[in-house]
Motif scaffolding. Structure first.
Motif, mmCIF file in Angstrom:
data_model
loop_
_atom_site.group_PDB
_atom_site.id
_atom_site.type_symbol
_atom_site.label_atom_id
_atom_site.label_comp_id
_atom_site.label_asym_id
_atom_site.label_seq_id
_atom_site.Cartn_x
_atom_site.Cartn_y
_atom_site.Cartn_z
ATOM 1 N N ALA A 1 24.466 10.268 -4.802
ATOM 2 C CA ALA A 1 24.087 9.087 -5.571
ATOM 3 C C ALA A 1 22.726 9.317 -6.227
ATOM 4 C CB ALA A 1 24.026 7.865 -4.659
ATOM 5 N N ALA A 2 22.635 9.073 -7.533
ATOM 6 C CA ALA A 2 21.372 9.256 -8.249
ATOM 7 C C ALA A 2 20.356 8.205 -7.806
ATOM 8 C CB ALA A 2 21.601 9.152 -9.755
ATOM 9 N N PRO A 3 19.097 8.617 -7.616
ATOM 10 C CA PRO A 3 18.071 7.679 -7.171
ATOM 11 C C PRO A 3 17.650 6.742 -8.296
ATOM 12 C CG PRO A 3 17.101 9.821 -7.594
ATOM 13 C CD PRO A 3 18.581 9.984 -7.786
ATOM 14 N N SER A 4 18.337 5.619 -8.447
ATOM 15 C CA SER A 4 18.043 4.661 -9.518
ATOM 16 C C SER A 4 17.070 3.607 -9.007
ATOM 17 C CB SER A 4 19.335 4.014 -10.010
ATOM 18 O OG SER A 4 20.067 3.486 -8.931
ATOM 19 N N PHE A 5 15.831 4.042 -8.756
ATOM 20 C CA PHE A 5 14.829 3.146 -8.197
ATOM 21 C C PHE A 5 13.452 3.544 -8.697
ATOM 22 C CE2 PHE A 5 15.445 6.707 -5.350
ATOM 23 C CZ PHE A 5 14.148 7.148 -5.146
ATOM 24 N N ILE A 6 12.534 2.635 -8.542
ATOM 25 C CA ILE A 6 11.155 2.916 -8.935
ATOM 26 C C ILE A 6 10.229 2.236 -7.937
ATOM 27 C CG2 ILE A 6 10.875 0.910 -10.456
ATOM 28 C CD1 ILE A 6 9.402 2.811 -12.395
ATOM 29 N N GLY A 7 9.127 2.912 -7.609
ATOM 30 C CA GLY A 7 8.206 2.379 -6.621
ATOM 31 C C GLY A 7 6.831 2.086 -7.180
ATOM 32 N N ARG A 8 5.825 2.373 -6.382
ATOM 33 C CA ARG A 8 4.442 2.101 -6.775
ATOM 34 C C ARG A 8 4.022 3.025 -7.913
ATOM 35 N NH1 ARG A 8 -0.380 1.745 -2.188
ATOM 36 N NH2 ARG A 8 -1.970 0.749 -3.501
ATOM 37 N N PHE B 1 6.770 6.895 -5.201
ATOM 38 C CA PHE B 1 5.865 6.473 -4.131
ATOM 39 C C PHE B 1 6.238 5.045 -3.731
ATOM 40 C CE2 PHE B 1 1.993 5.385 -1.929
ATOM 41 C CZ PHE B 1 1.513 6.605 -1.462
ATOM 42 N N PRO B 2 6.512 4.797 -2.452
ATOM 43 C CA PRO B 2 6.995 3.473 -2.035
ATOM 44 C C PRO B 2 5.945 2.377 -2.160
ATOM 45 C CG PRO B 2 6.505 4.814 -0.118
ATOM 46 C CD PRO B 2 6.374 5.721 -1.312
ATOM 47 N N LEU B 3 6.427 1.169 -2.391
ATOM 48 C CA LEU B 3 5.552 0.009 -2.385
ATOM 49 C C LEU B 3 5.062 -0.229 -0.953
ATOM 50 C CD1 LEU B 3 7.781 -2.300 -4.604
ATOM 51 C CD2 LEU B 3 5.714 -1.096 -5.329
ATOM 52 N N GLN B 4 3.933 -0.878 -0.815
ATOM 53 C CA GLN B 4 3.365 -1.114 0.513
ATOM 54 C C GLN B 4 3.927 -2.409 1.085
ATOM 55 O OE1 GLN B 4 -0.936 -1.036 0.583
ATOM 56 N NE2 GLN B 4 -0.935 -0.163 2.646
ATOM 57 N N HIS B 5 4.638 -2.284 2.192
ATOM 58 C CA HIS B 5 5.257 -3.447 2.820
ATOM 59 C C HIS B 5 5.454 -3.161 4.299
ATOM 60 C CE1 HIS B 5 8.122 -6.664 3.725
ATOM 61 N NE2 HIS B 5 7.768 -7.219 2.583
ATOM 62 N N GLU B 6 5.347 -4.189 5.119
ATOM 63 C CA GLU B 6 5.519 -4.023 6.562
ATOM 64 C C GLU B 6 6.934 -3.557 6.892
ATOM 65 O OE1 GLU B 6 4.297 -6.722 10.330
ATOM 66 O OE2 GLU B 6 5.931 -7.565 9.119
ATOM 67 N N LEU B 7 7.031 -2.540 7.751
ATOM 68 C CA LEU B 7 8.318 -2.051 8.245
ATOM 69 C C LEU B 7 8.422 -2.361 9.737
ATOM 70 C CD1 LEU B 7 8.708 1.454 6.527
ATOM 71 C CD2 LEU B 7 9.717 -0.724 5.848
#
Length: 326
Positions: free
Chosen positions: A254-261, A266-272
């Motif tokens: 699956a193609a990575p159809s996403f965007i982050g920071r 680079f992932p957005l900053q959020h509590e995991l």
């Protein structure tokens, strides 16, 4: 005498310097570059001269022969090194929390059902697989994860996957791993679940996913539901460029159809927050009936739903809808 109720235990990642957090996350993503660098390097070596061509062809021949992803080639200490070198900064970046709701007997086999998939399964990797504190909370438990068989075909990336102990998601590979006493994490929703990823939601591709249940019965492994809050908040969906889609289509991924920071990966900053549920015992049967599979699958869905209901108002206050099994 009534069994004493287990008191949950919570591990919260200590806060680090924000610059070091960013460096840690970059370090985490560095090995993913081999997914692109490996094939490019192979093409470059084939172009250079006859010596490099011969070596490269021999390597590609070995990749072709050794692409099942069933063998255990974990480099001893590599996960510990990763877990202590830069993952503390990754956990700090995400203000990570790990919640233990039950004991796990290290003498028994387990299959961890991990939900949701998100993009990179960062919750499971940060809070479980590469978290030394998970092994302190669950002494004696050994863990690994499985991934698509195609990951053991991509040059260089396959070597890293083997090094951290990953195995193929084939039924044969999973069964071999579980009977050895390794707690195997399976992201049940797979790549399809990724396509349903939206902020504020928890849509799990699980209603008809019963293969992991069948393997659990065949091997006598207990099922442990693991629910992650925050995984779907790390990226925003968008339509990937054509060349990205074409590249991943070659490897049937699956193609990575996403965007982050910063409009990057680079992932957005959020509590995991990762919640490890209580094990669901199985009665081993080499040839389980559909009725047995359906019954255990139903119990698993109930256990997962119970985890969600118990913790949603604490760790999923930003939801736009309730959890749904697709």
């Amino acid at each position: 005498m009534a069994e004493k109720e287990f008191k949950e235990m919570i591990y919260t990642a200590p806060k680090k310097n924000s610059i070091l957090e960013i460096i840690g996350v970059i370090s985490f993503f560095a090995p993913f570059a081999t997914m692109f660098v490996g094939p490019i390097l192979v093409l470059f070596c084939l172009y250079l001269n006859w010596t490099t061509r011969l070596i490269t062809l021999l390597y590609l021949g070995w990749v072709f022969i050794d692409s099942s992803g069933e063998s255990d080639r974990e480099i001893k200490g590599l996960k510990i090194l990763i877990g202590n070198l830069y993952m503390p900064f990754v956990r700090s970046y995400f203000s990570a929390k790990l919640i233990k709701t039950s004991e796990l007997d290290p003498s028994k086999p387990y299959i961890f059902g991990v939900h949701p998939h998100g993009v990179y399964c960062l919750s499971y990797l940060s809070n479980v697989l590469y978290n030394p504190n998970f092994y302190r909370l669950f002494p004696g438990i050994k863990t690994t994860t499985c991934t698509l068989p195609i990951n053991f075909v991509i040059p260089m990336w396959r070597e890293f996957s083997f090094g951290v102990g990953a195995i193929s998601s084939s039924a044969k590979a999973i069964s071999k791993c579980v009977v050895k006493g390794v707690a195997l994490g399976i992201v049940v929703g797979g790549a399809r679940e990724f396509t349903f990823m939206k902020k504020g939601t928890m849509d799990l591709v699980l209603a008809d996913r019963k293969g992991f249940v069948k393997i659990a019965i065949r091997t006598g492994a207990s099922l442990v539901p693991i629910l992650n809050f925050g995984e779907n908040e790390l990226y925003t969906q968008y339509d990937a460029p054509g060349y990205i889609k074409a590249y991943f289509k070659i490897f049937k991924m699956a193609a990575p159809s996403f965007i982050g920071r910063w409009k990057t990966i680079f992932p957005l900053q959020h509590e995991l927050v990762t919640i490890v549920g209580a094990p669901i015992e199985t009665i081993q049967n080499a040839d389980p009936s559909q009725e047995e599979i359906d019954r255990l699958h139903g119990l698993y869905l109930i256990a997962l739903r119970d985890l969600y209901e118990k913790y949603k108002d604490t760790y999923f206050t930003y939801r736009t809808k309730e959890m749904e099994f697709l």
